[in-house]
Design a protein around this motif. Sequence first.
Motif, PDB file in Angstrom:
ATOM      1  N   PRO A 124     -40.863  -6.149 -93.543  1.00 31.49           N
ATOM      2  CA  PRO A 124     -39.802  -6.765 -92.753  1.00 31.49           C
ATOM      3  C   PRO A 124     -38.892  -7.603 -93.650  1.00 31.49           C
ATOM      4  N   LYS A 125     -37.601  -7.436 -93.467  1.00 34.47           N
ATOM      5  CA  LYS A 125     -36.555  -8.067 -94.290  1.00 34.47           C
ATOM      6  C   LYS A 125     -36.429  -7.415 -95.672  1.00 34.47           C
ATOM      7  N   GLY A 126     -37.223  -6.362 -95.922  1.00 33.28           N
ATOM      8  CA  GLY A 126     -37.082  -5.628 -97.167  1.00 33.28           C
ATOM      9  C   GLY A 126     -35.771  -4.848 -97.197  1.00 33.28           C
ATOM     10  N   LYS A 127     -35.370  -4.417 -98.391  1.00 35.65           N
ATOM     11  CA  LYS A 127     -34.068  -3.768 -98.551  1.00 35.65           C
ATOM     12  C   LYS A 127     -34.186  -2.375 -99.165  1.00 35.65           C
ATOM     13  N   TYR A 128     -33.436  -1.452 -98.596  1.00 36.07           N
ATOM     14  CA  TYR A 128     -33.224  -0.135 -99.179  1.00 36.07           C
ATOM     15  C   TYR A 128     -31.882  -0.190 -99.891  1.00 36.07           C
ATOM     16  N   LEU A 129     -31.893  -0.101-101.225  1.00 38.68           N
ATOM     17  CA  LEU A 129     -30.682  -0.149-102.047  1.00 38.68           C
ATOM     18  C   LEU A 129     -30.366   1.266-102.501  1.00 38.68           C
ATOM     19  N   ALA A 130     -29.284   1.821-101.992  1.00 34.07           N
ATOM     20  CA  ALA A 130     -28.929   3.215-102.284  1.00 34.07           C
ATOM     21  C   ALA A 130     -27.572   3.259-102.969  1.00 34.07           C
TER      22      ALA A 130
ATOM     23  N   TYR B  29     -18.058   4.706-106.760  1.00 33.85           N
ATOM     24  CA  TYR B  29     -19.469   4.621-106.406  1.00 33.85           C
ATOM     25  C   TYR B  29     -19.687   3.437-105.463  1.00 33.85           C
ATOM     26  N   PHE B  30     -20.705   3.570-104.628  1.00 29.71           N
ATOM     27  CA  PHE B  30     -20.974   2.560-103.614  1.00 29.71           C
ATOM     28  C   PHE B  30     -22.437   2.127-103.665  1.00 29.71           C
ATOM     29  N   LEU B  31     -22.651   0.861-103.350  1.00 32.27           N
ATOM     30  CA  LEU B  31     -23.993   0.331-103.155  1.00 32.27           C
ATOM     31  C   LEU B  31     -24.181   0.081-101.663  1.00 32.27           C
ATOM     32  N   TYR B  32     -25.089   0.843-101.071  1.00 30.24           N
ATOM     33  CA  TYR B  32     -25.458   0.665 -99.666  1.00 30.24           C
ATOM     34  C   TYR B  32     -26.706  -0.209 -99.622  1.00 30.24           C
ATOM     35  N   VAL B  33     -26.617  -1.307 -98.895  1.00 27.33           N
ATOM     36  CA  VAL B  33     -27.737  -2.233 -98.757  1.00 27.33           C
ATOM     37  C   VAL B  33     -28.182  -2.226 -97.299  1.00 27.33           C
ATOM     38  N   LEU B  34     -29.393  -1.709 -97.063  1.00 33.38           N
ATOM     39  CA  LEU B  34     -29.936  -1.656 -95.707  1.00 33.38           C
ATOM     40  C   LEU B  34     -31.138  -2.577 -95.636  1.00 33.38           C
ATOM     41  N   THR B  35     -31.050  -3.581 -94.803  1.00 39.69           N
ATOM     42  CA  THR B  35     -32.086  -4.596 -94.673  1.00 39.69           C
ATOM     43  C   THR B  35     -32.882  -4.347 -93.399  1.00 39.69           C
ATOM     44  N   LYS B  36     -34.182  -4.196 -93.567  1.00 34.17           N
ATOM     45  CA  LYS B  36     -35.054  -3.897 -92.424  1.00 34.17           C
ATOM     46  C   LYS B  36     -35.189  -5.116 -91.519  1.00 34.17           C
ATOM     47  N   ASP B  37     -35.051  -4.875 -90.226  1.00 31.79           N
ATOM     48  CA  ASP B  37     -35.204  -5.966 -89.258  1.00 31.79           C
ATOM     49  C   ASP B  37     -36.641  -6.475 -89.273  1.00 31.79           C
TER      50      ASP B  37
END
Length: 218
Positions: A163-169, A206-214
């Motif tokens: 939880p609150k961890g991040k997927y950095l793509a 290029y893009f950095l997508y930051v997805l933070t888990k609820d």
Amino acid sequence: MFRVSLSSGRKAQRQYSTKAYDGWTSRSYWDTFYDSKKDNEKNFDWFLSSSVLSQLLPHIQPHHTVLHIGCGTSKLGLELYEAGRKNIHGIDISQTAIDEMNKQCIELTTLKHTVMDIKNLDFEDHSFDIVLDKGTLDTLIYGKSQQSDISAVLNEIHRVLKPKGKYLAISDEDPELRLPILQNGNRGWNASVRSLSEDDHLSIEYFLYVLTKDSPSE
């Protein structure tokens, strides 16, 4: 709930071909690819090698556990290790790539590399603070089973994140194309996007997508 914030002033961006190409989802393809590189390029990065490190470090704290999916023979894990991010586990479908990285990192006991299918991760739920992806999801876009493959990968990423961890793509795919892919499905994470291409002379953005888990309460 999927919430998005976008940076402004983006350059025009190319779109991916819709032609299906299964080679990039094949273990034998990548074993052959990395075998062809090992004599001349011990480490291979498709794009944005060392230049991306400064953009990632604010998201990755020294105590974080990091899963680097589709690591290949990229230098990125080694660079993160040298920057004080020691708890890194790189995975890839290619045995050839993993053998090479294990050889290079034999004395770095907390920088691990394992052969693994990103659609079926051999980790417990909530194992990682960070999942790092530099171009790996891009390869699945070309496969004939792209929809089911991408869904499986994103489900697994979400599962192993704390939880609150991040997927950095990191990708060169425009947010108008990538965000609907990330949004598809009932996963709980928030998304933000920023451009990594600060120099106007770069031909590809290029893009950095930051997805933070609820967290469970959200």
